[in-house]
Every structure is written in C-alpha cells, then in structure tokens.
Design an enzyme around this catalytic site. Structure first.
Site, mmCIF file in Angstrom:
data_model
loop_
_atom_site.group_PDB
_atom_site.id
_atom_site.type_symbol
_atom_site.label_atom_id
_atom_site.label_comp_id
_atom_site.label_asym_id
_atom_site.label_seq_id
_atom_site.Cartn_x
_atom_site.Cartn_y
_atom_site.Cartn_z
ATOM 1 C CD GLU A 8 -30.794 -12.547 -26.861
ATOM 2 O OE1 GLU A 8 -31.258 -13.300 -27.721
ATOM 3 O OE2 GLU A 8 -31.161 -12.550 -25.678
ATOM 4 C CB CYS B 50 -30.875 -11.428 -35.696
ATOM 5 S SG CYS B 50 -32.116 -10.726 -34.632
#
Ligand code: NAD
Length: 542
Positions: free
Chosen positions: A297, A331
């Site tokens: 990720e 993020c």
C-alpha cells in the site's frame, strides 16, 4: 455456484461485524479519562524496549531513540534496533514456528484476534496516549486509530471464520473440496502515520490466516509497536509466532525481503520503498523454491473536485478536514482541490477563512486541531515545498507557528492558489499540511487534472448534480471515491481501503477479499466410485 456449494457457504454462521464506536469527547468522563491516561503514560516515557525473538528479549548494540514530535527534547522510548543478524534469526524462528502454527484451527486463531481486540478496548486511552506522545496525534485522531485497530482484529477474525470451512462442489462419484492454507512466513513492514491500526491490521491478517509474522514497525513509532506486541503476547499467541523486530528500514528491510525463507511481504509506506521491495522480492535465488507474494500500500496525491453548484459550506469543511487532519499526514489526505471557474473565488475566500481558524499546537492539548509533523526530516521537506509554493504560486494562507518554533516539528497550514497542473506541489506527495488549489474551466478539465498524477488512491467531488456525480464514479481514477463528503476516515468493511497505479498492489485493507492474499487456495478432487468398502478396523490387524 451449485446448490451444494451454496449450502456449504451459508451454513457458516459468523457474528455480524460492527465498527467500534469512536469516543464521544463531549462527555466529561471521557475527557477526564483521556487526560488521566496522558498523565499515566507521561510517567512512563524514556523506557527501554528490547527486540523479542522466539519469546525472548534480545538487546542490540544499536538503538533508536523515539522522540515526541510536539516536544522534540522529550524521548518517548529507547528501542533496540535490529541488525542483519537479528533479521536472519527472526526468519529462522518464524520458519520453525510455522510448522505448528499452521495446524492451529482457523477458528482458534480467530479467537486470538478477538482477545487482542478486547485488550485494545481495555487499554484504549492508554494506547491513544502513546500515539499522542510518539506520533503527535491529536486526541480524536489517536482514538480513531485504536478503533480501526480493533475493527481490523474483529473483522479479519470474522472473515477467517467464513473462509475456514472447505467449500464442497460434489458430483456423482466425485468429491471436490476447495479450501485455504497459509503461505508461510510473513514480513510486515509498516509506516508511522497509523502506528497502531496499520501495523495491527497487516499483522493480524497474516496471523489469522495461519502465517507466522515478523513485525518491522517504522522507526518513529516503535514504542507503540512494542505495545501491540505486548497485547499479542498477552492474548496467548505462542512464542515465535510473532517477532517484534524494530530497526532501521534500510538496514533490516532488504535482509528480510530478500530472504529465501520468507513467503510474503505486506508493506505500507512510501512509493519509493514499496517499489524497491517489489523489485527485490521478485528476485528468486536458486535456494528459493517459491515466488514471494507482495502486498504494498503506497502513497497518494488526492484531489477533491468542487463543482460549480456545490454546497460550498460542506465543500470547505470537507476539504479542511481532509487536508489538515493529522497535519495532512494521511495517505488519503486531500492535497489538491480543483474548483470549477464559477465557484473558484468564493470557495477560495471561504477556504482561507476556515483554514485560518485551525489551531496549531501540541498534540496533548485537546484544543489542537493541527499537531506537529512526525520528525525534523519531514518538517524540512514540507518547508521546502512551501518555499516552492511561495515562489511559484499565489499564497492564500501561510500560518505561522509562532512560539512553537523550536519546541517541536511544527509546520503551519498553507494554501496555494492558481497552481499549474504540472507544478511539483500538484505532482509530488508532500505528506504535510499543504494544499494546492487549481482552477478548471469545465468538468472535463477538472477530471483531466485530477487524473494527471501517477497515483490512484482517494479522491472526491462536491456537486449537486446527479449527472456530474455519476461522471465522477466512472471518470475519476482512484481506489476510493467519496462524493459530497470528506475523503479521509475510511472505516473497516464499510469503506475497504486501497489504491492502484503507484498507490498500491493488492486488495483493499478492511475489505472482504483482503485475507485471501495471505492464503493459498487448494482444490482436492477424489474419485469415490472405485473406492470399494473400507475394511472393518480390526480386520487390518488380522
Ligand atoms: P516509508 O516508506 O519511509 O517507511 C515505511 C516502512 O518501510 C518503515 O517501517 C521503514 O522502516 C521501512 N523501510 C524503509 N526503507 C526500507 C527498505 N529499503 N526496505 C524495507 N523497508 C524499508 O514510509 P513512512 O514515511 O513511514 O510513511 C509514509 C508513507 O506511507 C506515505 O507515502 C503514505 O502515503 C504511505 N501510506 C500509505 C497508506 C496506504 O494505505 N496506501 C497508508 C499509510 C501510509
């Protein structure tokens, strides 16, 4: 799916999953309990944390000093920093432990996760307090982090219960079953920005699937990782099944990733490190008999489009929350706002007002909305981007940190307008409280700008037009699209989370197919026609 299979699937009963509620800080008892936890944890700062390999505390000649970003002179803990030898030792331990752990019933493994979740509930404010001190997380952000960690434990436990029973697909004369087995040794490499939730999520997913785990937390959040390890141990997970291996990523990371004894790497962090892990893991030396699985990720450069008919009150609130929550260090954070020409000026004016009302301060202060950034390196990097913004764009908000300068790693929120789509502020992940606002003549241009980075993580749109919202669904290239709401704060199961392109490889965390990545599917088919009959048990002895 034939009838037999359908029956096999529906026969499995699992408790319905509910997200862990967030703490209501409007209640005085919660505020008091949180303040008490801060005081209790405050008296435990500066302690030493060893590595834990095969259940044994292991010291190292090197250590990491974890500092409080709000007050950088304060050491939160001194953590042993693993060497390459420790990493090899950890892999050997995990490999040995796998032979037993893989045989533990999946439902039993799920119970361990439920015990870990229960311990997180018991220690909720204490865990929050560690995050306040070690990562500069404001109260509500820290609380959300613990809630998400609990959700991961409970959700993956439930998912493993659903996946555990073999699926039968029988035909006359043939018995067919489909089931899952674990992959082996999993290396978990995590970032500091969701210090508990992300590390816990990847770790328990690997664990419940029957893999043994080496936890390599981010340097900046190694104390919180030690607390997670404590809870895993206290839940009764056998020694060696999980290793606590803090250390410098650049030193131990490559040893773990390239080890032929490792089967899977689950990573969350920057694009640069994620890509290098993917590359290293793809290399298969002659001593390795399998291809490694990589789940990565990575970063994002997330945009919100504000349509000309958007409710600007909502849009401003959503942008401010998405851009400046945890000082923009998510993020999923919004770092680009693309505004349709007719709404541009009034949106900018309101965004400036709302941003200026934020309160920059130390994370332990309950009134703080924007805390510090994680460390000096991040502070310097963000300040460099702010200098670029001041040089190349129109500065709308430039908040000073006043007397906080020098006390910790503070960066005031910044908003830049009239930014060109190819500007570095628009293309690079800054990971701080900096927002670039861009003007678009029409929706076509807005989508073009939104899709003009290498990332595809989150994105959003504020609009009153069902037709335009529908266009966003099909034209915005993101893993998680949010319409008329903020673009951060994904909840397990409700908003499975993760991106594609340079934002990630793999299925979404907190989604129904996440666990499958940690498992190997096996199909067994037996011809039952010519089996004959089994001899009675005593006939074998005759
Ligand atoms: P980072 O990449 O610097 O570090 C992440 C981890 O990788 C740390 O544990 C670090 O020690 C380790 N590491 C560093 N070098 C390594 C190497 N050569 N080999 C193996 N491991 C190594 O990231 P960070 O600063 O901790 O976190 C911020 C980044 O994480 C941002 O880019 C953010 O977007 C991303 N992130 C993504 C998600 C997501 O779900 N997509 C979630 C959170 C954070």
């Amino acid at each position: 799916m034939n009838e037999t299979t359908a029956q096999a699937v529906t026969a499995v009963k699992a408790e319905p999953f509910h997200n862990e509620p967030h703490t209501d800080f409007s209640r005085a008892e919660n505020r008091d309990a949180f303040a008490q936890a801060l005081a209790d944890v405050g008296s435990q700062l500066g302690r030493e944390y060893p590595l834990v390999i095969d259940g044994k505390a292991v010291s190292s000649r090197k250590s990491i000093v974890s500092l409080n970003p709000s007050h950088s002179a304060q050491a939160v803990g001194r953590i042993a920093s693993a060497t390459a030898d420790h990493a090899e030792q950890a892999v050997g331990t995990a490999r040995r432990a796998f032979t037993q752990w893989r045989k533990v019933e999946p439902t039993h493994r799920a119970e361990y996760l439920e015990l870990i979740a229960a311990e997180m509930r018991n220690r909720r404010f204490e865990l929050c307090a560690w995050m306040v001190y070690e990562c500069g997380k404001p109260w509500a952000e820290a609380d959300g982090d613990v809630a998400e960690a609990i959700d991961f434990c409970m959700y993956y436990a439930q998912q493993m219960r659903l996946l555990a029973p073999p699926v039968q697909c029988d035909y006359p004369g043939e018995e067919n079953s489909y089931f899952y087995q674990p992959r082996g040794v999993a290396v978990i490499i995590s970032p500091w920005n969701f210090p508990l939730a992300i590390l816990a999520g990847m770790t328990v997913a690997a664990l419940v699937a029957g893999n043994t785990v080496i936890m390599k937390p981010a340097e900046q959040s190694s104390v919180i990782a030690a607390k997670l390890f404590e809870m895993i141990r206290d839940a009764g997970v056998p020694d060696g099944v999980v290793t606590y291996l803090p250390g410098a990523g650049a030193e131990v990371g490559p040893v773990l990733v390239s080890s032929p004894e490792v089967d899977l790497i689950a990573f969350t962090g920057s694009r640069e490190v994620g890509l290098s892990i993917n590359e290293q893991a793809a290399h298969t030396p002659p001593s390795q008999n399998h291809v490694k699985k990589v789940i990565a990720e990575m970063g994002g450069k997330n945009a919100i489009i504000v349509d000309e008919d958007a409710d600007l009150d909502e849009a401003v609130q959503g942008v401010v929350g998405s851009a400046f929550g945890f000082a923009g260090q998510k993020c999923s954070a919004c770092s680009r706002v693309i505004v349709l020409e007719p709404a541009y000026d009034s949106f900018l004016e309101r965004l400036a007002g709302a941003t200026e009302s934020l309160k920059v301060g130390p994370a332990e202060d309950p009134g703080t909305t924007v805390g510090p950034v994680i460390d000096e390196e991040a502070q310097r990097r963000i300040e460099d981007y702010i200098a670029i913004g001041k040089d190349e764009c129109r500065t709308i908000v430039s908040m000073d940190v006043g007397s906080l300068a020098g006390e910790g790693y503070y960066v005031g929120p910044h908003v830049f307008a009239d930014v060109e789509p190819d500007n570095r502020l628009v293309q690079h992940e800054i990971f701080g409280p900096v927002v670039a606002v861009l003007r678009a003549e029409d929706l076509d241009e807005a989508f073009r700008i939104a899709n003009s980075t290498d990332y595809a993580l989150t994105g959003g749109m504020y609009s009153r037009s069902p037709k335009n919202l529908q266009r966003a669904r099909t034209e915005m290239r993101v893993g998680n699209l949010y319409l008329n709401r903020s673009i951060t704060g994904a909840l397990v199961q409700r908003h499975p989370f993760g991106g594609y392109m340079m934002s990630g490889i793999g299925s979404k965390a907190g989604g129904h197919d996440y666990l499958l990545q940690f498992l190997i599917p096996i199909a067994v088919s037996e011809n039952t026609l010519r089996r004959g009959f089994a001899p009675p048990p005593d006939s074998e002895q005759e």
